[in-house]
Design a protein around this motif. Structure first.
Motif, PDB file in Angstrom:
ATOM      1  N   GLY A  29      52.715 -25.187 104.756  1.00 27.36           N
ATOM      2  CA  GLY A  29      53.335 -24.080 105.463  1.00 27.36           C
ATOM      3  C   GLY A  29      54.268 -23.280 104.575  1.00 27.36           C
ATOM      4  O   GLY A  29      55.181 -23.836 103.961  1.00 27.36           O
ATOM      5  N   THR A  30      54.033 -21.973 104.510  1.00 28.35           N
ATOM      6  CA  THR A  30      54.896 -21.067 103.736  1.00 28.35           C
ATOM      7  C   THR A  30      55.230 -19.817 104.540  1.00 28.35           C
ATOM      8  O   THR A  30      55.600 -18.806 103.974  1.00 28.35           O
ATOM      9  CB  THR A  30      54.209 -20.645 102.420  1.00 28.35           C
ATOM     10  OG1 THR A  30      53.041 -19.847 102.737  1.00 28.35           O
ATOM     11  CG2 THR A  30      53.787 -21.841 101.581  1.00 28.35           C
ATOM     12  N   ASN A  31      55.085 -19.905 105.864  1.00 33.22           N
ATOM     13  CA  ASN A  31      55.256 -18.747 106.741  1.00 33.22           C
ATOM     14  C   ASN A  31      54.468 -17.552 106.206  1.00 33.22           C
ATOM     15  O   ASN A  31      54.990 -16.454 106.033  1.00 33.22           O
ATOM     16  CB  ASN A  31      56.736 -18.395 106.922  1.00 33.22           C
ATOM     17  CG  ASN A  31      56.971 -17.534 108.150  1.00 33.22           C
ATOM     18  OD1 ASN A  31      56.153 -17.500 109.061  1.00 33.22           O
ATOM     19  ND2 ASN A  31      58.091 -16.825 108.167  1.00 33.22           N
ATOM     20  N   HIS A  32      53.199 -17.842 105.932  1.00 34.38           N
ATOM     21  CA  HIS A  32      52.255 -16.817 105.467  1.00 34.38           C
ATOM     22  C   HIS A  32      52.704 -16.180 104.152  1.00 34.38           C
ATOM     23  O   HIS A  32      52.573 -14.965 103.952  1.00 34.38           O
ATOM     24  CB  HIS A  32      52.037 -15.760 106.552  1.00 34.38           C
ATOM     25  CG  HIS A  32      51.622 -16.349 107.864  1.00 34.38           C
ATOM     26  ND1 HIS A  32      50.374 -16.896 108.067  1.00 34.38           N
ATOM     27  CD2 HIS A  32      52.324 -16.516 109.026  1.00 34.38           C
ATOM     28  CE1 HIS A  32      50.298 -17.363 109.306  1.00 34.38           C
ATOM     29  NE2 HIS A  32      51.468 -17.151 109.900  1.00 34.38           N
ATOM     30  N   GLY A  33      53.229 -17.020 103.267  1.00 37.99           N
ATOM     31  CA  GLY A  33      53.592 -16.572 101.930  1.00 37.99           C
ATOM     32  C   GLY A  33      54.995 -16.030 101.787  1.00 37.99           C
ATOM     33  O   GLY A  33      55.402 -15.654 100.683  1.00 37.99           O
ATOM     34  N   ALA A  34      55.774 -16.017 102.871  1.00 36.98           N
ATOM     35  CA  ALA A  34      57.099 -15.397 102.834  1.00 36.98           C
ATOM     36  C   ALA A  34      58.182 -16.294 102.243  1.00 36.98           C
ATOM     37  O   ALA A  34      59.212 -15.794 101.789  1.00 36.98           O
ATOM     38  CB  ALA A  34      57.524 -14.973 104.234  1.00 36.98           C
ATOM     39  N   ILE A  41      58.760 -24.689 100.936  1.00 37.44           N
ATOM     40  CA  ILE A  41      57.387 -24.985 101.317  1.00 37.44           C
ATOM     41  C   ILE A  41      57.393 -26.258 102.157  1.00 37.44           C
ATOM     42  O   ILE A  41      58.160 -27.177 101.887  1.00 37.44           O
ATOM     43  CB  ILE A  41      56.463 -25.121 100.083  1.00 37.44           C
ATOM     44  CG1 ILE A  41      54.989 -25.257 100.501  1.00 37.44           C
ATOM     45  CG2 ILE A  41      56.906 -26.265  99.172  1.00 37.44           C
ATOM     46  CD1 ILE A  41      54.011 -25.064  99.350  1.00 37.44           C
ATOM     47  N   GLN A  42      56.599 -26.279 103.203  1.00 36.79           N
ATOM     48  CA  GLN A  42      56.528 -27.453 104.080  1.00 36.79           C
ATOM     49  C   GLN A  42      55.179 -28.131 103.919  1.00 36.79           C
ATOM     50  O   GLN A  42      54.147 -27.465 103.824  1.00 36.79           O
ATOM     51  CB  GLN A  42      56.715 -27.054 105.539  1.00 36.79           C
ATOM     52  CG  GLN A  42      56.593 -28.228 106.517  1.00 36.79           C
ATOM     53  CD  GLN A  42      56.894 -27.821 107.944  1.00 36.79           C
ATOM     54  OE1 GLN A  42      57.994 -27.381 108.258  1.00 36.79           O
ATOM     55  NE2 GLN A  42      55.909 -27.968 108.824  1.00 36.79           N
ATOM     56  N   MET A  43      55.223 -29.470 103.900  1.00 40.45           N
ATOM     57  CA  MET A  43      53.989 -30.259 103.922  1.00 40.45           C
ATOM     58  C   MET A  43      53.997 -31.142 105.167  1.00 40.45           C
ATOM     59  O   MET A  43      54.845 -32.030 105.308  1.00 40.45           O
ATOM     60  CB  MET A  43      53.865 -31.137 102.683  1.00 40.45           C
ATOM     61  CG  MET A  43      52.612 -32.009 102.683  1.00 40.45           C
ATOM     62  SD  MET A  43      51.069 -31.060 102.690  1.00 40.45           S
ATOM     63  CE  MET A  43      51.038 -30.520 100.965  1.00 40.45           C
ATOM     64  N   GLU A  44      53.062 -30.870 106.060  1.00 40.66           N
ATOM     65  CA  GLU A  44      52.871 -31.677 107.267  1.00 40.66           C
ATOM     66  C   GLU A  44      51.634 -32.527 107.035  1.00 40.66           C
ATOM     67  O   GLU A  44      50.520 -32.006 106.931  1.00 40.66           O
ATOM     68  CB  GLU A  44      52.674 -30.776 108.480  1.00 40.66           C
ATOM     69  CG  GLU A  44      52.659 -31.494 109.794  1.00 40.66           C
ATOM     70  CD  GLU A  44      54.021 -31.540 110.470  1.00 40.66           C
ATOM     71  OE1 GLU A  44      54.396 -32.627 110.945  1.00 40.66           O
ATOM     72  OE2 GLU A  44      54.699 -30.504 110.524  1.00 40.66           O
ATOM     73  N   LEU A  45      51.830 -33.826 106.906  1.00 42.91           N
ATOM     74  CA  LEU A  45      50.732 -34.748 106.665  1.00 42.91           C
ATOM     75  C   LEU A  45      50.230 -35.341 107.975  1.00 42.91           C
ATOM     76  O   LEU A  45      51.031 -35.736 108.829  1.00 42.91           O
ATOM     77  CB  LEU A  45      51.186 -35.899 105.759  1.00 42.91           C
ATOM     78  CG  LEU A  45      51.609 -35.549 104.344  1.00 42.91           C
ATOM     79  CD1 LEU A  45      52.293 -36.746 103.689  1.00 42.91           C
ATOM     80  CD2 LEU A  45      50.403 -35.112 103.509  1.00 42.91           C
ATOM     81  N   ALA A  46      48.934 -35.416 108.135  1.00 36.78           N
ATOM     82  CA  ALA A  46      48.388 -36.168 109.258  1.00 36.78           C
ATOM     83  C   ALA A  46      48.712 -37.646 109.035  1.00 36.78           C
ATOM     84  O   ALA A  46      48.499 -38.189 107.945  1.00 36.78           O
ATOM     85  CB  ALA A  46      46.885 -35.962 109.360  1.00 36.78           C
ATOM     86  N   GLN A  47      49.218 -38.310 110.062  1.00 36.08           N
ATOM     87  CA  GLN A  47      49.651 -39.693 109.889  1.00 36.08           C
ATOM     88  C   GLN A  47      48.494 -40.652 109.628  1.00 36.08           C
ATOM     89  O   GLN A  47      48.710 -41.748 109.105  1.00 36.08           O
ATOM     90  CB  GLN A  47      50.462 -40.132 111.109  1.00 36.08           C
ATOM     91  CG  GLN A  47      51.811 -39.431 111.184  1.00 36.08           C
ATOM     92  CD  GLN A  47      52.637 -39.833 112.380  1.00 36.08           C
ATOM     93  OE1 GLN A  47      52.135 -40.395 113.348  1.00 36.08           O
ATOM     94  NE2 GLN A  47      53.924 -39.513 112.336  1.00 36.08           N
ATOM     95  N   ALA A  48      47.284 -40.220 109.931  1.00 35.36           N
ATOM     96  CA  ALA A  48      46.121 -41.051 109.625  1.00 35.36           C
ATOM     97  C   ALA A  48      45.963 -41.271 108.130  1.00 35.36           C
ATOM     98  O   ALA A  48      45.264 -42.198 107.705  1.00 35.36           O
ATOM     99  CB  ALA A  48      44.851 -40.408 110.185  1.00 35.36           C
TER     100      ALA A  48
END
Length: 267
Positions: free
Chosen positions: A167-172, A219-226
């Protein structure tokens, strides 16, 4: 209980960890219902997953649980995703839209105000201080916000979530080089799926601090917990074998970001 744990490092990269904490004061815990006391929506073991991946990295970790108050929400209470299902500054439900408070024990405005002062504000004061310190050292700071979520949450999104959700808020919120480097590592990770600015485009932390024009990139990294848990349900145990497959890719991301940082000075 200190609401925030800080480990200072010399790298230009800072890891934000707003959702791995599980502390809830006893008086508040007594107001949670049986479902709420499970603390289901924790970013289980994410601090362990990233531990030791980058020498000299700074970490800022909230020790309190997001049901107490969510460190990755706008303190004004404004929704991150207007018109979409989400949870708020002090959630009333979990990610499956199940109530988490006992009837009549839902937090009032005074509760929210007190928790903002005691927990949310100290976490962000510490994060702001570390961003300023790292930027003073390097002329630039890269805030990498670490998150995880179950790969199936019908209340929040349809179908199955990709493994890596950037996630980068669409590059912002960051320089294009940071976004592209992260995407390249994820796209090249054999056996893993990825998406850029899909269902999750970055929470309040990423959007609030990520201002490339000032030398601060988020920058955000959301990982799937699987990708790193034995199962996406209680007891949410860590899976060493899964983590061993995932961690080299996370290490590659952080390493590339640290190497990119010097080229961003003055941009």
């Amino acid at each position: 209980m200190n609401p925030v744990e800080v480990h200072q490092g010399s790298s230009p990269v800072i890891l934000g960890l707003p959702h791995t904490g599980t502390f809830v004061p006893e008086a508040v815990k007594a107001r949670l219902n049986e479902q709420g006391r499970l603390l289901t929506d924790t970013d289980w073991h994410v601090h362990r997953l990233y531990d030791g991946l980058l020498d000299g990295v700074t970490t800022v970790r909230a020790t309190f649980h997001r049901y107490l108050i969510d460190a990755n929400r706008d303190p004004s209470g404004e929704s991150l995703y207007p018109g979409q299902n989400t949870t708020g500054l002090v959630p009333l439900t979990d990610f499956d839209n199940r109530p988490i408070w006992r009837e009549g024990e839902e937090p009032a405005a005074q509760d929210v105000a007190e928790r903002l002062d005691a927990f949310h504000a100290p976490y962000h004061a510490a994060l702001e201080a570390e961003i300023a310190r790292v930027k003073a050292l390097h002329g630039v700071a890269i805030l990498y916000d670490c998150h995880s979520i179950r790969s199936h949450c019908p209340f929040l999104f349809e179908g199955q979530l990709p493994d890596f959700n950037i996630g980068t808020n669409h590059g912002a919120t960051c320089a294009r080089e940071i976004e592209q480097a992260t995407l390249d590592v994820c796209a090249g990770a054999d056996g893993f799926s990825s998406v850029l600015n899909g269902r999750f485009v970055g929470g309040w932390t990423t959007r609030h601090y990520g201002r490339p024009g000032t030398g601060v990139h988020g920058i955000q990294m959301e990982l799937a917990q699987a990708t790193h848990l034995q199962g996406e349900a209680v007891p949410f145990d860590y899976d060493e074998e899964k983590a061993a497959r995932l961690r080299p890719h996370l290490k590659a991301i952080l390493t590339r970001l640290s190497k990119i940082a010097p080229s961003l000075k003055g941009n």
